[in-house]
Design an enzyme around this catalytic site. Structure first.
Site, PDB file in Angstrom:
ATOM      1  N   SER A  23       5.412   5.578  -3.450  1.00  0.00           N
ATOM      2  CA  SER A  23       4.652   5.302  -4.686  1.00  0.00           C
ATOM      3  C   SER A  23       5.279   6.026  -5.872  1.00  0.00           C
ATOM      4  O   SER A  23       5.347   5.475  -6.984  1.00  0.00           O
ATOM      5  CB  SER A  23       3.203   5.760  -4.536  1.00  0.00           C
ATOM      6  OG  SER A  23       2.532   4.925  -3.631  1.00  0.00           O
ATOM      7  N   ARG A  27       7.166   4.354  -9.267  1.00  0.00           N
ATOM      8  CA  ARG A  27       6.749   4.718 -10.627  1.00  0.00           C
ATOM      9  C   ARG A  27       7.869   5.420 -11.379  1.00  0.00           C
ATOM     10  O   ARG A  27       8.069   5.182 -12.578  1.00  0.00           O
ATOM     11  CB  ARG A  27       5.497   5.611 -10.570  1.00  0.00           C
ATOM     12  CG  ARG A  27       4.252   4.783 -10.231  1.00  0.00           C
ATOM     13  CD  ARG A  27       3.132   5.686  -9.737  1.00  0.00           C
ATOM     14  NE  ARG A  27       1.919   4.932  -9.461  1.00  0.00           N
ATOM     15  CZ  ARG A  27       1.744   4.147  -8.383  1.00  0.00           C
ATOM     16  NH1 ARG A  27       2.724   3.975  -7.508  1.00  0.00           N
ATOM     17  NH2 ARG A  27       0.596   3.534  -8.195  1.00  0.00           N
ATOM     18  N   ARG A 124       0.001 -12.097  -0.163  1.00  0.00           N
ATOM     19  CA  ARG A 124      -0.815 -10.982  -0.674  1.00  0.00           C
ATOM     20  C   ARG A 124      -1.628 -11.426  -1.893  1.00  0.00           C
ATOM     21  O   ARG A 124      -1.163 -12.248  -2.696  1.00  0.00           O
ATOM     22  CB  ARG A 124       0.097  -9.792  -1.062  1.00  0.00           C
ATOM     23  CG  ARG A 124       1.092  -9.378   0.014  1.00  0.00           C
ATOM     24  CD  ARG A 124       0.462  -8.563   1.123  1.00  0.00           C
ATOM     25  NE  ARG A 124      -0.034  -7.282   0.674  1.00  0.00           N
ATOM     26  CZ  ARG A 124       0.696  -6.172   0.556  1.00  0.00           C
ATOM     27  NH1 ARG A 124       1.988  -6.199   0.859  1.00  0.00           N
ATOM     28  NH2 ARG A 124       0.164  -5.039   0.171  1.00  0.00           N
ATOM     29  N   SER A 171      -7.599   0.018  -6.375  1.00  0.00           N
ATOM     30  CA  SER A 171      -6.193  -0.334  -6.175  1.00  0.00           C
ATOM     31  C   SER A 171      -5.336   0.348  -7.232  1.00  0.00           C
ATOM     32  O   SER A 171      -5.451   0.056  -8.427  1.00  0.00           O
ATOM     33  CB  SER A 171      -5.990  -1.847  -6.265  1.00  0.00           C
ATOM     34  OG  SER A 171      -4.605  -2.122  -6.413  1.00  0.00           O
ATOM     35  N   GLN A 173      -2.221  -0.031  -7.553  1.00  0.00           N
ATOM     36  CA  GLN A 173      -1.234  -0.973  -8.097  1.00  0.00           C
ATOM     37  C   GLN A 173      -1.819  -1.745  -9.265  1.00  0.00           C
ATOM     38  O   GLN A 173      -1.174  -1.911 -10.308  1.00  0.00           O
ATOM     39  CB  GLN A 173      -0.775  -1.942  -7.004  1.00  0.00           C
ATOM     40  CG  GLN A 173      -0.017  -1.258  -5.893  1.00  0.00           C
ATOM     41  CD  GLN A 173       0.281  -2.183  -4.728  1.00  0.00           C
ATOM     42  OE1 GLN A 173      -0.028  -3.370  -4.776  1.00  0.00           O
ATOM     43  NE2 GLN A 173       0.870  -1.636  -3.690  1.00  0.00           N
ATOM     44  N   ASP A 323      -2.958   3.863   3.684  1.00  0.00           N
ATOM     45  CA  ASP A 323      -1.742   3.402   4.372  1.00  0.00           C
ATOM     46  C   ASP A 323      -1.562   4.048   5.748  1.00  0.00           C
ATOM     47  O   ASP A 323      -0.598   3.736   6.460  1.00  0.00           O
ATOM     48  CB  ASP A 323      -0.504   3.701   3.520  1.00  0.00           C
ATOM     49  CG  ASP A 323      -0.421   2.795   2.289  1.00  0.00           C
ATOM     50  OD1 ASP A 323      -1.086   1.738   2.273  1.00  0.00           O
ATOM     51  OD2 ASP A 323       0.304   3.160   1.353  1.00  0.00           O
TER      52      ASP A 323
HETATM   53  C1  S3P Z   1       0.321   1.770  -3.748  1.00  0.00           C
HETATM   54  C2  S3P Z   1      -1.029   1.557  -3.683  1.00  0.00           C
HETATM   55  C3  S3P Z   1      -1.730   1.127  -2.468  1.00  0.00           C
HETATM   56  C4  S3P Z   1      -0.876   1.347  -1.222  1.00  0.00           C
HETATM   57  C5  S3P Z   1       0.542   0.897  -1.406  1.00  0.00           C
HETATM   58  C6  S3P Z   1       1.199   1.606  -2.572  1.00  0.00           C
HETATM   59  C7  S3P Z   1       0.922   2.192  -5.027  1.00  0.00           C
HETATM   60  O1  S3P Z   1      -2.035  -0.256  -2.558  1.00  0.00           O
HETATM   61  O2  S3P Z   1      -1.470   0.698  -0.125  1.00  0.00           O
HETATM   62  O3  S3P Z   1       1.310   1.142  -0.226  1.00  0.00           O
HETATM   63  O4  S3P Z   1       2.080   2.673  -5.036  1.00  0.00           O
HETATM   64  O5  S3P Z   1       0.231   2.079  -6.052  1.00  0.00           O
HETATM   65  P1  S3P Z   1      -3.310  -0.787  -3.400  1.00  0.00           P
HETATM   66  O6  S3P Z   1      -3.005  -0.658  -4.837  1.00  0.00           O
HETATM   67  O7  S3P Z   1      -3.461  -2.221  -2.981  1.00  0.00           O
HETATM   68  O8  S3P Z   1      -4.444   0.050  -2.953  1.00  0.00           O
END
Ligand code: S3P
Length: 446
Positions: A23, A27, A124, A171, A173, A323
């Site tokens: 993550s 970023r 997805r 979420s 993301q 995760d």
């Molecule tokens: C992530 C957020 C999570 C996680 C993914 C990475 C991220 O997903 O499961 O492996 O880097 O923001 P979600 O945003 O769907 O919760």
């Protein structure tokens, strides 16, 4: 490619430094592109999930290069990205993070593009990001709620609208995509989530000098005006706590083991797995060592724990270990008594339907496991025999069941194990260095 895992006949011992957090890697690359100047990100994760993002950034006119495991990237600011003559198609591979975060960045920049990816990524859910982006004025379309996503160009003189919005599911993301788009809105954007999703974007934005606040629990607000330029990033990424989970599981299950993982990310929105381990009675020591860009990190030591016991996981803890359920399920299969996971319907929307993938594979091993709509139940503690199991196109399912092989009574094979390259390319080599017998056989599937 298959991974053949032999039951461990000796303890796993050693010290490991893990590749940079997935993550944070996503970023760091993307936010570096928004800054002005040369960013240097050491211990950047070079893996299947990050390569499509890097290729896409280069396609958008952002140059980068590797120096060892340091990524050096020259940012020009999101307003400085060149306008393409024709919309590029950006291949996000298997990575939903790449797709959702790029959608936010392109929205801020007003650039046209088509975002596409593998058949798995096309399954997805994407409406969760396109719908609120459209509310902000972003000209983005999805394909029946899925990829491909199509972004139209937006004139630089036409700003986006700030948004006050409650995300239907927690979420990080989606939150990040919306915060990126909010960079192009003159009004504040306030986002509320039903749970504590990972807050790396908030920490990095604040460290970069962006006006981001957390006015209430699970709520973030970006309040313009923004600084005219952002400073380049200079950091060493802590190791990925989600990759650490597989090694911690191996160390807890193999008799006599003692492992130390150095400089692992310890952001509290990511450490739910460690809390779950403590509640199961794991012999675990966490030693904080410092912080970089507001992200805490430290060393984790585990020792073999023969008397783990089952627990119930629900609510916010699910979000804080979202995760880690494949690894957790393998531990639960070894733990005495019953483990229950509730409030985890989101697991059905990961790289595989993880509730189904976990339960069918545990049952194939002879473990008493059952699926519910929003979780699963496991009665553990009776051991299991090896099997041939398919990775389900999911890197975390592949690694979790490879670790299950170390604790099995006969050899276990994971088919389709090349998917592990998505997040932890050095997984098998690391297990071998710790003393495990793990062999790679067969060709990679095309
Ligand atoms: C992530 C957020 C999570 C996680 C993914 C990475 C991220 O997903 O499961 O492996 O880097 O923001 P979600 O945003 O769907 O919760």
């Amino acid at each position: 490619m298959n991974l053949l895992v032999l039951p461990a006949t000796r303890p796993l011992r050693g010290d490991v430094t893990l590749p940079g957090d997935k993550s944070l890697s996503h970023r760091a690359a993307l936010f570096a592109a928004l800054t002005h100047g040369e960013s240097r990100v050491a211990n950047f994760l070079d893996a299947g999930v990050t390569r499509p993002l890097l290729v896409a950034l280069r396609g958008l006119g952002v140059p980068w290069r590797w120096e060892g495991n340091t990524l050096t990237l020259s940012g020009k600011g999101w307003r400085g990205l060149p306008r393409p003559a024709t919309p590029p198609t950006l291949d996000c591979g298997h990575s939903a993070t790449t797709m959702r975060l790029l959608a936010g960045m392109l929205a801020a920049a007003g650039l046209p593009a088509v975002l596409d990816g593998s058949p798995g990524l096309r399954r997805r859910p994407m409406r969760r990001v396109t719908h609120p982006l459209r509310l902000m004025g972003v000209p983005i379309a999805d394909t029946d709620g899925h990829a491909p996503l199509t972004l139209q160009a937006r004139p630089p003189t036409q700003p986006l609208h700030g948004l006050t919005y409650t995300l239907p599911v927690a979420s990080a993301q989606v939150k990040t995509a919306l915060l990126l788009a909010a960079l192009a809105a003159p009004q504040p954007t306030t986002l509320t989530e039903p749970g504590p999703s990972r807050d790396h974007t908030e920490r990095l934005f604040q460290a970069m000098g962006l006006p981001l606040t957390q006015p209430a629990p699970h709520t973030v607000r970006l309040t313009p005006p923004l600084p005219p330029t952002l400073p380049p990033l200079r950091l060493t990424l802590p190791g990925d706590i989600s990759s650490a989970a597989f090694l911690l599981t191996a160390g807890l299950l193999v008799p006599g083991s003692r492992l130390t993982l150095r400089r692992v990310l310890l952001n509290p929105t990511r450490t739910g797995f460690l809390d779950a381990l403590r509640r199961m009675g794991a012999r675990l020591t966490v030693t904080p060592r410092g912080a970089t860009y507001h992200e805490p990190y430290g060393d984790i030591t585990v020792e073999h724990t023969p008397d783990l016991h089952g627990i119930t996981v629900r609510g916010d803890l699910v979000v804080r270990m979202v995760d880690e359920f494949p690894a957790f399920a393998v531990l639960a299969a070894a733990a005495r008594g019953e483990t229950r996971v509730q409030d985890a319907a989101e697991l059905r929307h990961k790289e595989s339907d993880r509730i189904a993938a976990i339960v069918t594979r545990l049952r194939a091993l002879g473990v008493d496991a059952s699926a519910q709509a929003d979780g699963f139940r496991i009665r553990g503690g009776r051991g299991w025999h090896g099997q041939v199991l398919d990775a389900a196109g999911d890197h975390r399912i592949a690694m979790a069941f490879a670790v299950a092989g170390l604790a099995a009574q006969s050899p276990l094979t994971v088919r389709g194990a090349e998917i592990i390259d998505q997040s932890f390319p050095t997984f098998a080599a690391t297990l071998r260095a710790l003393g495990a017998a793990v062999e790679t056989t067969g060709e990679a599937q095309p």
